[in-house]
Design a protein around this motif. Structure first.
Motif, mmCIF file in Angstrom:
data_model
loop_
_atom_site.group_PDB
_atom_site.id
_atom_site.type_symbol
_atom_site.label_atom_id
_atom_site.label_comp_id
_atom_site.label_asym_id
_atom_site.label_seq_id
_atom_site.Cartn_x
_atom_site.Cartn_y
_atom_site.Cartn_z
ATOM 1 N N GLY A 48 72.832 25.052 11.397
ATOM 2 C CA GLY A 48 72.530 24.008 12.367
ATOM 3 C C GLY A 48 73.665 23.573 13.254
ATOM 4 N N HIS A 49 74.864 24.154 13.080
ATOM 5 C CA HIS A 49 75.999 23.784 13.936
ATOM 6 C C HIS A 49 76.139 24.850 15.017
ATOM 7 C CE1 HIS A 49 80.509 22.391 14.143
ATOM 8 N NE2 HIS A 49 79.859 22.225 15.283
ATOM 9 N N ALA A 99 79.299 30.394 7.725
ATOM 10 C CA ALA A 99 78.314 30.647 8.775
ATOM 11 C C ALA A 99 77.680 29.331 9.230
ATOM 12 C CB ALA A 99 77.238 31.616 8.277
ATOM 13 N N PRO A 100 78.480 28.404 9.765
ATOM 14 C CA PRO A 100 77.924 27.110 10.167
ATOM 15 C C PRO A 100 76.882 27.235 11.262
ATOM 16 C CG PRO A 100 80.105 27.416 11.118
ATOM 17 C CD PRO A 100 79.901 28.537 10.136
ATOM 18 N N TYR A 101 76.984 28.306 12.048
ATOM 19 C CA TYR A 101 76.043 28.552 13.134
ATOM 20 C C TYR A 101 74.644 28.856 12.620
ATOM 21 C CZ TYR A 101 78.037 33.023 11.674
ATOM 22 O OH TYR A 101 78.504 34.075 10.918
ATOM 23 N N ILE A 144 87.039 18.238 23.028
ATOM 24 C CA ILE A 144 86.192 19.213 22.337
ATOM 25 C C ILE A 144 84.915 18.539 21.856
ATOM 26 C CG2 ILE A 144 88.066 20.744 21.647
ATOM 27 C CD1 ILE A 144 87.958 19.397 18.851
ATOM 28 N N ALA A 145 83.875 19.346 21.698
ATOM 29 C CA ALA A 145 82.579 18.834 21.267
ATOM 30 C C ALA A 145 82.423 18.857 19.758
ATOM 31 C CB ALA A 145 81.463 19.655 21.917
ATOM 32 N N SER A 146 83.131 19.769 19.075
ATOM 33 C CA SER A 146 82.981 19.870 17.619
ATOM 34 C C SER A 146 84.124 20.684 17.055
ATOM 35 C CB SER A 146 81.642 20.515 17.249
ATOM 36 O OG SER A 146 81.648 21.915 17.509
ATOM 37 N N ALA A 147 84.172 20.742 15.710
ATOM 38 C CA ALA A 147 85.171 21.544 15.008
ATOM 39 C C ALA A 147 84.529 22.169 13.780
ATOM 40 C CB ALA A 147 86.369 20.685 14.601
ATOM 41 N N HIS A 148 85.082 23.309 13.372
ATOM 42 C CA HIS A 148 84.736 23.908 12.075
ATOM 43 C C HIS A 148 86.056 24.145 11.360
ATOM 44 C CE1 HIS A 148 82.568 26.018 8.986
ATOM 45 N NE2 HIS A 148 83.312 27.096 9.153
ATOM 46 N N ILE A 149 86.192 23.579 10.180
ATOM 47 C CA ILE A 149 87.480 23.466 9.512
ATOM 48 C C ILE A 149 87.639 24.545 8.444
ATOM 49 C CG2 ILE A 149 89.041 21.929 8.289
ATOM 50 C CD1 ILE A 149 88.161 20.949 11.087
#
Length: 417
Positions: A123-124, A118-120, A41-46
């Motif tokens: 900047g994520h 809303a991490p998107y 995976i490239a990233s995670a949001h916890i």
């Protein structure tokens, strides 16, 4: 289908430290889900850093003690405390201390201190087609639908385990064959002014979620791109009223240049033709309060407010003093901009209560009030607030919410569907 681990994955899982525990969790989840392998995976949001009980804190601290660190970029969903000190959290000890310990443990694991749903918008934004492991229902549906990255709905413990291992089970929405639309949700029968209005999108999302459940559908009949905040509101409501992880909008979202493409040449299994009557019913269903004479609070920002949404809020308030408070939930990335420009103080002077790092439906912020009425423009707040806060809900547009907050009683300006 049996799960095949690589030699490296088997070696990690055989250990006794934090990374080994995380790998065993991911591998066992993959077996239960029927995944044939793990994928990078490239990233995670916890989502698991929100305090629900001591077990979550102790689990995170166990990973820290075992030397675990996230292997990929990992942002954090809302916590139970407003670490920025904007609002008063009514969380008492020992829960307050355990919540703080949990948030600190995730910092030690190497997660970014984003504390936003809303991490998107902070900047994520993973690339289209990339595999990620995101938690939090609105973030998952936005990531899949609007960004075109690929994730399932990763729950507490599994989300951080994926982040530590840098891997996720290869199943569900990671696989291209599961991302094509099977249902059509046609909004061409609704008026252009309604579709251009802010109030349309939580209502449409709530209706969409109830109609499709956990299926993948495509929305047709949209005359133009409604804007990112509208898509954010639609996805959040759809993921709350249903179990939506991915939606397509023909001509708008990246995997749906048109309906035919995202249907992959197959006939839809069902077509929902949305009527004004269906919209009226869906909108009414977002309110649990009988028409009250007064309201006690307004809550907005689920998902967290963007700077553009604060622009609209300021314009609607126009410097007037609020009769009841507006709780405006947002992330520290937006708070920083408000503070730099002096806008935070101006908003607070009117009666706005800014809430950062968390929100009013996941931790006790609203005053305890028997029979309280909360007004909101959020489909997600409307869904969760009655059970989580004890307040009944009155749904309206942001303009309606502001006018009602100024007056201290409901005020509505309807836009016909």
């Amino acid at each position: 289908m049996s799960l095949a681990l690589s030699p490296e994955e088997r070696a990690i899982a055989s250990g006794r430290d934090g990374p080994a525990m995380a790998m065993r969790i991911v591998a066992e989840s993959a077996r239960l889900l029927g995944a044939p392998r793990l994928i990078p995976i490239a990233s995670a949001h916890i989502d698991g850093a929100l305090y629900h009980g001591d077990s979550g804190t102790l689990f995170a601290e166990r990973l820290v003690e075992g030397g675990a660190q996230v292997a990929v970029r990992s942002t954090l969903n809302v916590g139970a405390l407003d670490l920025m000190g904007c609002s008063r959290i009514r969380l008492e000890e020992p829960a307050r201390g355990m919540a703080r310990r949990m948030m600190e443990a995730y910092r030690k694991l190497g997660c970014e201190q984003s504390w936003t749903c809303a991490p998107y918008q902070a900047g994520h934004r993973p690339d289209q087609g990339s595999d990620v492991a995101w938690g939090e229902s609105n973030a998952v549906v936005f990531c899949n639908s609007v960004l075109g990255a690929r994730t399932n709905r990763y729950g507490d413990f599994l989300d951080i385990a994926c982040a530590v291992t840098g891997r996720a089970p290869d199943y569900g929405l990671h696989r291209a064959e599961n991302r094509r639309a099977r249902l059509v949700f046609d909004v061409s029968g609704l008026s252009a002014p309604f579709l251009a209005s802010e109030i349309a999108w939580p209502v449409l999302g709530s209706l969409y979620g109830r109609e499709v459940g956990n299926a993948v559908g495509v929305v047709t009949g949209m005359p133009r791109h409604p804007g990112e905040d509208a898509l954010k509101a639609f996805g959040a409501a759809a993921a709350s009223s249903g179990a939506v992880g991915l939606f397509h909008i023909a001509g708008v979202t990246p995997e749906a240049p048109d309906a035919e493409t995202v249907l992959a040449g197959a006939a839809p299994e069902a077509v929902t033709r949305v009527s004004p009557e269906m919209i009226a019913s869906a909108r009414a269903g977002l309110s649990t309060a009988a028409v009250p004479k007064v309201i006690d609070a307004v809550a907005i920002g689920s998902p967290h407010l963007s700077l553009a949404e604060f622009d609209t809020l300021e314009r609607l308030i126009a410097g007037r003093r609020l009769g009841v408070p507006i709780y405006a939930c947002t992330g520290r990335h937006v708070l920083a901009g408000l503070e730099q420009s002096g806008r935070r103080k101006a908003l607070e002077a009117t009666g706005v209560v800014i809430v950062a790092d968390t929100c009013v439906v996941v931790t006790p912020i609203l005053p305890e009030l028997a029979g309280g009425v909360l007004m909101t423009n959020s489909g997600k707040f409307a869904h969760y607030a009655p059970g989580n806060t004890g307040y009944s809900v009155l749904y309206g547009s942001l303009a309606d919410c502001v006018e009602s907050a100024v007056l201290g009683k409901p005020s509505f300006t309807d836009i016909a569907a």
